[in-house]
Motif scaffolding. Structure first.
Motif, mmCIF file in Angstrom:
data_model
loop_
_atom_site.group_PDB
_atom_site.id
_atom_site.type_symbol
_atom_site.label_atom_id
_atom_site.label_comp_id
_atom_site.label_asym_id
_atom_site.label_seq_id
_atom_site.Cartn_x
_atom_site.Cartn_y
_atom_site.Cartn_z
ATOM 1 N N ALA A 78 0.858 -1.188 0.000
ATOM 2 C CA ALA A 78 0.000 0.000 0.000
ATOM 3 C C ALA A 78 0.894 1.238 0.000
ATOM 4 O O ALA A 78 1.776 1.370 0.847
ATOM 5 N N ALA A 102 -1.468 -4.726 4.030
ATOM 6 C CA ALA A 102 -1.800 -4.099 2.754
ATOM 7 C C ALA A 102 -2.950 -4.838 2.069
ATOM 8 O O ALA A 102 -3.820 -4.219 1.454
ATOM 9 N N MET A 113 -6.279 -3.809 3.159
ATOM 10 C CA MET A 113 -6.708 -2.526 2.578
ATOM 11 C C MET A 113 -7.147 -2.669 1.123
ATOM 12 O O MET A 113 -7.819 -1.797 0.590
ATOM 13 N N HIS A 114 -6.754 -3.772 0.462
ATOM 14 C CA HIS A 114 -6.993 -3.951 -0.969
ATOM 15 C C HIS A 114 -8.483 -3.866 -1.294
ATOM 16 O O HIS A 114 -9.309 -4.477 -0.626
ATOM 17 N N THR A 155 -9.649 1.101 -0.429
ATOM 18 C CA THR A 155 -8.854 2.318 -0.230
ATOM 19 C C THR A 155 -9.633 3.579 -0.569
ATOM 20 O O THR A 155 -10.641 3.548 -1.281
ATOM 21 N N ILE A 188 -4.761 6.587 -0.956
ATOM 22 C CA ILE A 188 -3.993 5.342 -0.782
ATOM 23 C C ILE A 188 -4.206 4.443 -1.999
ATOM 24 O O ILE A 188 -5.317 4.332 -2.516
ATOM 25 N N GLN A 189 -3.127 3.841 -2.430
ATOM 26 C CA GLN A 189 -3.191 2.922 -3.561
ATOM 27 C C GLN A 189 -2.600 1.583 -3.145
ATOM 28 O O GLN A 189 -1.492 1.526 -2.619
ATOM 29 N N THR A 190 -3.353 0.503 -3.332
ATOM 30 C CA THR A 190 -2.787 -0.828 -3.071
ATOM 31 C C THR A 190 -2.395 -1.455 -4.404
ATOM 32 O O THR A 190 -3.156 -1.395 -5.372
#
Length: 339
Positions: A36, A51, A54-55, A58, A62-64
């Motif tokens: 992330a 991470a 969070m996928h 987001t 935030i970018q996963t």
């Protein structure tokens, strides 16, 4: 390790779905290959399991990223940050000095020179001083416990997240092979597409993966080992109203059938170009299945019935490549290691 030990040895199975790191002969990191990053600064926020949680959840800040696709690096910067973050989770004793790392990393057999260079560069930027690469089917064979240097033919089929690696091994080399960019991720994508088309329900990649784990099957008849139906929750594709859809293993067997046929054909193609003496060894020894795809219900029986050669699922198929890279680390004179 002691205070003045500046070089540490680690083995890495850099997988599309999971990255496994072995240190001192033990698996010390086994986490999803997800990182992330903060949008804009590209600063790492989380790596691995955190991470993955969070996928697909987001916000715009935030970018996963899954840095590997089809078994190779798709995002160089994200892969470097992910490797660095996961290596930091390995407890290597003294923190007074940053040790130089000697690494052995598993790579797909079908990798191009550019793809191999990307893996090597990512490893060096993540702290690797001496980086050795080993092809995944060779590492799998080592991890299964086969004598890869013997004058005997052994066939290994490693079905990972992004690629399926097929190899006939004899005398420390790969005699015939197939590297197929069809594997576990394709099963997941097939399930996603099927749920939308057949049941009109929108499912995420993570939900499709859960369906695959709970009711995934290569056969439409499993007998007494059949899993119970899995209840899928998701929004209707048209109305966005919540839906509850029961899914059975027969449905999943039908929807991933095309991807399994591709794997079957690749195995047959590798066998077609195998020398007769080695072919006879393979018929006698059977074919070994490794990787997460080996856990798909009924796959070994389906392949055995199709190809008329017994298929054996390796012990702990998820960890064959990781165990093999660790064994290669103990003998860096193996002729199949690439520097």
């Amino acid at each position: 390790m002691g205070l003045f030990s500046f070089t540490q040895d680690i083995a890495i199975d850099l997988g599309t779905a999971n990255t496994i790191i072995t240190y001192n002969g033990k698996i010390v990191v086994d986490e999803p290959s997800v990182v992330a990053l903060e949008n804009g600064t590209k600063k790492m926020i989380a790596v691995g399991e955190r991470a993955k949680q969070m996928h697909e959840k987001t916000n715009p800040n935030i970018q996963t990223i899954r840095p590997l696709r089809d078994g190779v690096i798709a995002d160089f910067n994200a892969c470097e940050q992910m490797m660095r973050g996961l290596i930091d989770k390995v407890n290597m004793g003294s923190k007074l000095f940053t040790p130089s790392l000697r690494m052995v990393i598993g790579v797909p057999y079908g990798s191009t020179e550019v793809e191999l260079r990307a893996v090597r560069d990512s490893a060096e930027h993540a702290g690797g001083r001496d980086v050795y690469l080993i092809y995944e089917p060779m590492a799998s064979a080592l991890g299964i416990g086969l004598d890869v240097t013997a004058p005997e033919g052994n066939m290994v089929v490693d079905i990972g997240g992004g690629s399926t690696e097929i190899a006939v091994i004899s005398l420390g080399g790969i005699v015939s092979n197939g590297s197929l960019r069809t594997a576990g991720d394709d099963f997941t994508a097939d399930i996603q597409e099927y749920m939308g088309r057949q049941h009109n329900v929108r499912v995420s990649e993570r939900m499709a993966e859960r369906i695959k784990i709970h009711v995934g099957s290569a056969l439409t008849e499993l007998g007494d080992n059949a899993p119970e139906e899995y209840i899928v929750h998701g929004p209707n594709r048209i109305t966005a109203m919540p839906m509850e859809v029961p899914v059975c293993y027969q449905e999943i067997a039908h929807c991933i059938d095309k991807s399994i046929i591709k794997i079957e054909n690749a195995i047959i193609s590798a066998l077609e170009v195998t020398p007769p003496e080695l072919y006879a060894d393979i018929v006698h020894n059977g074919i070994y299945l490794a990787g997460g795809g080996a856990l798909l219900r009924g796959l070994d029986k389906r392949l055995s019935d199709k190809i008329n050669i017994p298929f054996h699922i390796a012990d702990n198929p998820l960890y064959c490549v990781a165990k093999g890279t660790a064994l290669a680390l103990n003998n860096l004179n193996y002729p199949f290691l690439m520097r």
